[in-house]
Enzyme design. Structure first.
Site, PDB file in Angstrom:
ATOM      1  N   ASP A  66       8.403  23.511 -14.034  1.00 33.14           N
ATOM      2  CA  ASP A  66       9.029  24.321 -15.083  1.00 33.14           C
ATOM      3  C   ASP A  66       9.545  23.421 -16.200  1.00 33.14           C
ATOM      4  O   ASP A  66       9.670  22.213 -16.032  1.00 33.14           O
ATOM      5  CB  ASP A  66      10.160  25.201 -14.525  1.00 33.14           C
ATOM      6  CG  ASP A  66      11.022  24.449 -13.530  1.00 33.14           C
ATOM      7  OD1 ASP A  66      11.292  23.256 -13.763  1.00 33.14           O
ATOM      8  OD2 ASP A  66      11.417  25.054 -12.520  1.00 33.14           O
ATOM      9  N   ASP A  68      12.547  22.869 -18.922  1.00 33.49           N
ATOM     10  CA  ASP A  68      13.896  23.237 -19.328  1.00 33.49           C
ATOM     11  C   ASP A  68      14.198  22.659 -20.706  1.00 33.49           C
ATOM     12  O   ASP A  68      13.736  21.587 -21.060  1.00 33.49           O
ATOM     13  CB  ASP A  68      14.919  22.694 -18.320  1.00 33.49           C
ATOM     14  CG  ASP A  68      14.751  23.332 -16.945  1.00 33.49           C
ATOM     15  OD1 ASP A  68      14.213  24.458 -16.874  1.00 33.49           O
ATOM     16  OD2 ASP A  68      15.134  22.700 -15.952  1.00 33.49           O
ATOM     17  N   ASP A 145      22.335  13.926 -12.737  1.00 37.01           N
ATOM     18  CA  ASP A 145      22.451  13.109 -11.529  1.00 37.01           C
ATOM     19  C   ASP A 145      21.772  11.735 -11.650  1.00 37.01           C
ATOM     20  O   ASP A 145      22.441  10.707 -11.677  1.00 37.01           O
ATOM     21  CB  ASP A 145      21.991  13.885 -10.281  1.00 37.01           C
ATOM     22  CG  ASP A 145      20.639  14.582 -10.448  1.00 37.01           C
ATOM     23  OD1 ASP A 145      19.991  14.405 -11.502  1.00 37.01           O
ATOM     24  OD2 ASP A 145      20.226  15.290  -9.507  1.00 37.01           O
TER      25      ASP A 145
END
Ligand code: ATP
Ligand code: MG
Length: 449
Positions: A66, A68, A145
């Site tokens: 996907d 983003d 992260d």
């Protein structure tokens, strides 16, 4: 309680812009819909970037699942620009721009947020209570992260913007947490699982400082929500890199936190047979994913918890519990204990238990029982599981070949008299032949259905 020192204060972002001729990414590799979103935001006067896993995966030559987008537009401003847009999330709002089956997630830069699942979590204890305030692109980069997850593809000049050294880490194929690893794991223990999963998926190593604190902090996973751990488990094992994920979990000492009873059972299984079977099951899963064949969470959990089930069963039988009763109780006990760790919806745990409980029935060869088992809705999964058990022990090799034959050629294996009911379906060669035969046979009877 709000963490007094947000991570973003501990990391000093420093922009390195990687030009197009250096990174080599082309718009042709990107989702046309994601590009549409980027252009529209830019025309609206906003900054817009492709971010996260998509940029990372493109840089390593993979196909992102996907795309983003990150922007300085607020969700409300995004909504004004797109008719096909809906806002989701309560505590932190996100915009979803919908193109048929593709959804482009558009997030406003945020500061000091946690993970993307933040809205769904109820925080407790000493963990960072997510503040979810909008921020600058620099804030947005340092709250992510791993460095390789914090790269921004800019639509205005086609450069990749790197604030935390992620580009060099992609080149070196290494996962490195942004900021102090222990702090980042304490903020969100699921990041430990993400390290294992992304290392497995990407074939990256894990930087020493990022890996080192994991074994000692693994127990923090007990505080994560079982629902989120269940989802993370599916991502670990149903995305085509299950075997590598498992090996990383072992290496990082995460197995006891995710699958406590399986970890115990494997540790006490001296021959290593149960581990061999588990790994074989995961390799088969990976092969199915690679071939676009369906994979089910029920079968996966049957594999993952089989060592725990065997151990529980052995204990109950040693206490003198009758075999059939021991099987049922072992299945229930293992399920109950695991559900406390990773939520396992009943629509998966029930078929998982059936796969286990059908195993002893493969030793029975009476015609009636054979036909009944063949007709069982869980037969195929249970048989595949039986075949998988061969990788741990060849004690039931005989059963496997019997049941393989009886599926392919029931007539040859069983008496013909028993097979009348199945006659029509027996021919496999060209799908139309049996149907024609049946029609011809029915014609003289002439009775309308
Ligand atoms: P993939 O989609 O391949 O599983 P991903 O990195 O895209 O991997 P997502 O869960 O889709 O993973 O998250 C998108 C991005 O959000 C990540 O790349 C990362 O920048 C950020 N992110 C996700 N989870 C966390 C987390 N727990 N803590 C901080 N940042 C996170
Ligand atoms: Mg993603």
């Amino acid at each position: 309680m709000i963490d007094p020192i947000p991570t973003s204060a501990l990391v000093i972002p420093e922009l390195r812009s990687v030009p197009r001729d250096v990174h080599g990414l082309s718009r042709r590799q990107m989702s046309q819909n994601a590009l549409r979103v980027l252009y529209r935001l830019r025309e609206g006067g906003f900054a817009a970037y492709l971010v996260g896993g998509a940029v990372r995966d493109l840089l390593v030559g993979g196909a992102p699942k996907d795309f983003d987008v990150a922007t300085d537009a607020t969700p409300e401003q995004v909504k004004v620009l797109f008719r096909n847009c809906r806002l989701i999330g309560r505590r932190f709002r996100l915009a979803h721009v919908v193109y048929g089956r593709e959804i482009i997630e558009v997030a406003t830069f945020r500061a000091n947020g946690g993970d993307d699942d933040g809205d769904r979590q109820t925080d407790d204890g000493g963990r960072l209570l997510r503040d979810n305030i909008y921020g600058s692109i620099e804030d947005d980069a340092v709250r992510r992260d791993f460095t390789v997850n914090a790269l921004y593809y800019a639509i205005e000049d086609f450069s990749v913007r790197d604030y935390v050294g992620g580009y060099a880490d992609v080149q070196a194929r290494v996962l490195r947490l942004i900021g102090d690893p222990e702090t980042r794991y304490r903020e969100d223990p699921v990041r430990m699982l993400r390290a294992a999963r992304l290392a497995a998926k990407l074939g990256f190593s894990i930087e020493a400082g990022t890996a080192a604190p994991v074994p000692a902090l693994a127990h923090l996973l007990a505080e994560a929500s079982p629902a989120r751990l269940f989802e993370e488990t599916l991502k670990l094992f149903l995305s085509g890199h299950a075997a590598a994920s498992f090996e990383w979990l072992e290496q990082l000492g995460l197995l006891p936190a995710l699958l406590p009873e399986t970890a115990q059972a494997l540790a006490s299984n001296k021959s290593g047979a149960l581990r061999r079977m588990l790994l074989q099951g995961l390799q088969n899963t990976d092969a199915r994913v690679a071939n676009d064949e369906p994979v089910s969470p029920a079968f996966l959990y049957a594999v993952l918890l089989w060592p725990a089930y065997c151990r529980a069963l052995a204990q109950l039988q040693a206490q003198g519990v009758h075999p059939a009763e021991a099987q049922r109780r072992a299945a229930d006990r293992v399920t109950l204990h695991q559900v406390g760790r990773t939520a396992l919806p009943r629509r998966f745990s029930l078929p998982m238990q059936e796969i286990w409980l059908l195993q002893p029935r493969f030793t029975q060869r009476q015609r009636k029982r054979v036909l009944r088992l063949l007709a069982h809705p869980r037969f195929r999964a249970a048989f595949d599981f039986l075949a998988l058990r061969l990788s741990a022990s060849d004690a039931h090799a005989d059963d496997v070949s019997f049941w393989r034959d009886v599926q392919l050629e029931p007539a040859a294996v069983l008496a013909a008299g028993e097979l009348q009911a199945a006659e029509g379906e027996a021919g496999e060669g060209d799908g139309s032949a049996p149907r024609k035969r049946r029609r011809r046979r029915r014609a003289p009877a002439g009775a309308p259905a």
